[in-house]
Design an enzyme around this catalytic site. Structure first.
Site, short mmCIF file in Angstrom:
data_model
loop_
_atom_site.label_atom_id
_atom_site.label_comp_id
_atom_site.label_asym_id
_atom_site.label_seq_id
_atom_site.Cartn_x
_atom_site.Cartn_y
_atom_site.Cartn_z
N LYS A 1 0.50 -8.76 -6.74
CA LYS A 1 0.76 -8.25 -8.08
C LYS A 1 1.35 -9.35 -8.95
O LYS A 1 2.14 -10.15 -8.45
CB LYS A 1 1.80 -7.12 -8.00
CG LYS A 1 1.28 -5.80 -7.50
CD LYS A 1 2.37 -4.74 -7.58
CE LYS A 1 1.93 -3.43 -6.94
NZ LYS A 1 0.87 -2.73 -7.65
N ARG B 1 -3.49 4.51 -0.43
CA ARG B 1 -4.55 5.41 0.04
C ARG B 1 -4.91 5.14 1.51
O ARG B 1 -5.40 6.02 2.20
CB ARG B 1 -5.77 5.30 -0.89
CG ARG B 1 -6.44 3.97 -0.90
CD ARG B 1 -7.34 3.78 -2.10
NE ARG B 1 -6.56 3.50 -3.32
CZ ARG B 1 -7.07 3.41 -4.54
NH1 ARG B 1 -8.36 3.59 -4.71
NH2 ARG B 1 -6.30 3.14 -5.58
N1 BES Z 1 1.92 1.37 -5.97
C1 BES Z 1 0.82 1.10 -6.79
C2 BES Z 1 0.64 2.10 -7.93
C3 BES Z 1 1.71 2.16 -8.99
C4 BES Z 1 1.55 1.53 -10.20
C5 BES Z 1 2.85 2.90 -8.79
C6 BES Z 1 2.52 1.62 -11.17
C7 BES Z 1 3.83 2.98 -9.76
C8 BES Z 1 3.66 2.36 -10.95
C9 BES Z 1 -0.47 1.12 -5.96
O1 BES Z 1 -0.34 0.74 -4.64
C10 BES Z 1 -1.40 0.15 -6.62
O2 BES Z 1 -1.06 -0.99 -6.69
N2 BES Z 1 -2.53 0.63 -7.10
C11 BES Z 1 -3.47 -0.17 -7.78
C12 BES Z 1 -4.86 0.25 -7.34
C13 BES Z 1 -5.95 -0.68 -7.76
C14 BES Z 1 -5.86 -1.98 -7.02
C15 BES Z 1 -7.28 0.01 -7.51
C16 BES Z 1 -3.31 0.06 -9.29
O3 BES Z 1 -3.00 1.16 -9.68
O4 BES Z 1 -3.46 -0.90 -10.03
ZN ZN Z 2 -0.41 -1.36 -4.31
#
Ligand code: BES
Ligand code: ZN
Ligand code: ZN
Length: 472
Positions: A249, A323
């Site tokens: 990230k 997921r």
């Molecule tokens: N933990 C994150 C989602 C999230 C985002 C939670 C903002 C709380 C606040 C999750 O694991 C994630 O990173 N999801 C990605 C998925 C993508 C790579 C398809 C996302 O939402 O960007």
């Molecule tokens: Zn994530």
């Protein structure tokens, strides 16, 4: 804090004004308010006679959280004044409920690491309710105290920094809690995950120096008047940190990812309350606890994982890890053959884009169940929005090299495709009994809102408790 149904006077009196009706005020109070430019809406403190006036916005009267939110905001302001006791009047049980929730939830502060504490001194709340049945009021207050404590427990766990709140820390916390209250807590380690062939969950855990755990909590009432008990299974995403893994990230998006354990922490709060309330239902809580980190042993984009139910998953982005953990937890949970299966997860940023910070996404294949949950959540003071599944989206998470891909081929609708991906791991016979709650928006907000101080909110806890109370 003690909340009692009594006529005693507190250090500060709280006064509600609905519909701008300031007739209940004395002449001096009215003069003071008009001098301060108060027109009947918002919160204002009159120091002379130590009265805190809450003017409820008439246009928001239909909004379920108005009184609750106003009380919480008042309590947050009063923290600074170091007040020890307050008194107020209530006309109905619904008012009592909102008043107690507002006070107990607004009074929470996470300041463990601050030298200068912002703790409230509030110890006594006196509620005058002469027109209401004393027994009913006392029992309601006791119930709200249990539920609000659980929400605050959930908040505290989520707020605890990731260096401390590791999977093992959560395990120890919930083990102690289970002994204190008397529900079962089975802790399954890596060997169990291997034995169960949880290839998706295990892959996410690989780069962390902390061991992963699947925790299974079970509460059953000791005695019951019912001949058969409904079975509720709650599954929580418990990423004690999500740095994204090798699909790292950006820094701005990484901060707050200690809150990626909010689903699991909410499940702890839900089981905690339902057990303390002695609810007449069988409750299971499944926590998928791990970290998503980087390192030489990390799982990679291009890996192909085999989940517990035998489905293969192509990894194209290691940040879509929730997921994967939930896939195996939902397959495990399906074996319990529940009447209701609900997962809670900070699953997607897309859900926050769709619904905003304050609203959880409600998804699943059963329209009535989703509608029911939405209504019940709202009555418990939580906001939800239904995001509809549709069969055309299914092709977006197909893979050329495996049964499924962990990210969709289009980013449009990706809160929904993430939800539908989870559905691939719920036993087919249970799809009508399953709900997916994406709490990525409301679980952790870096500003105070509603009944919530800065940070973790305990999203999902009140809604799910109320759901069990109504469906048990
Ligand atoms: N933990 C994150 C989602 C999230 C985002 C939670 C903002 C709380 C606040 C999750 O694991 C994630 O990173 N999801 C990605 C998925 C993508 C790579 C398809 C996302 O939402 O960007
Ligand atoms: Zn994530
Ligand atoms: Zn995550």
């Amino acid at each position: 804090m003690k909340i009692s149904n009594s006529h005693q006077k507190g250090e500060v009196k709280i006064l509600f004004i609905k519909d701008k009706k300031i007739s209940q005020l004395t002449k001096t109070q009215k003069d003071t308010l008009s001098l301060l430019g108060f027109e009947g809406i918002g919160n204002i403190f009159i120091p002379e006679n130590k009265t805190f006036v809450i003017g409820i916005d008439k246009s928001l009267q239909d909004f379920p959280n108005t009184l609750r939110d106003s009380l919480a905001q008042a309590i947050m302001s009063l923290k600074k004044l170091k007040i020890k006791s307050i008194s107020l009047e209530a006309q109905s049980l619904q008012e009592i409920k909102e008043i107690c929730e507002g006070i107990l939830l607004g009074n929470y502060t996470f300041d463990t690491f601050k030298n200068e504490k912002n703790k409230s001194n509030l110890k006594e709340v006196y509620i005058h309710a002469p027109t209401l049945d004393k027994k009913a009021v006392d029992s309601l207050i006791a119930q709200i105290q249990i539920i609000a404590n659980s929400v605050n427990t959930t908040r505290e766990l989520i707020n605890t920094p990731p260096m401390e709140a590791t999977p093992e820390y959560i395990v120890n916390f919930v083990k102690n809690l289970s002994k204190e209250i008397g529900f079962e807590c089975k802790v399954h380690n890596t060997q169990f995950l291997e034995k169960e062939k949880m290839g998706a969950f295990l892959a996410v855990s690989k780069a962390s120096c902390h061991n992963p755990y699947l925790v299974h909590l079970t509460y059953k009432p000791k005695t019951s008047k019912k001949s058969s008990l409904k079975k509720f299974v709650f599954v929580g995403k418990g990423l004690t940190y999500d740095c994204g893994g090798l699909s790292l990230k950006p820094s701005d998006y990484m901060t707050t990812m200690k809150a990626d354990k909010s689903g699991a922490c909410a499940v702890i709060g839900i089981v905690d309350s339902l057990a303390r309330l002695g609810i007449e239902a069988e409750i299971h809580g499944i926590l998928g606890l791990t970290e998503n980190m980087i390192g030489g042993n990390a799982y990679k984009p291009d890996d192909i994982l085999i989940a517990r139910n035998g489905k293969s998953i192509e990894v194209r982005n290691t940040d879509a890890e929730g997921r994967l953990v939930l896939a195996d937890c939902l397959s495990y949970a399906s074996d319990l053959k529940p009447d209701f299966l609900i997962d809670l997860a900070t699953l997607t940023g897309a859900c926050v884009v769709a619904l905003g910070d304050y609203t959880m996404g409600i998804m699943g294949y059963n329209p009535k169940l989703k509608e029911d949950f939405l209504k019940i959540a709202s009555s418990a003071g939580e906001l939800g929005g239904i995001l509809p599944f549709n069969p055309y989206l299914k092709k977006l998470y197909k893979s050329e090299v495996a049964d499924l891909c962990n990210i969709p081929s289009s980013r449009y609708g990706s809160a929904i495709t993430a939800g539908m991906f989870l559905g691939e791991f719920v036993a087919e016979s249970l799809l009508q009994k399953w709900l997916h709650l994406d709490i990525a928006g409301p679980a952790y907000v870096e500003k105070s809102w509603g009944v919530n101080p800065f940070g973790a909110t305990g999203a999902g806890v009140r809604a799910c408790i109320e759901f069990v109370k109504q469906k048990a």
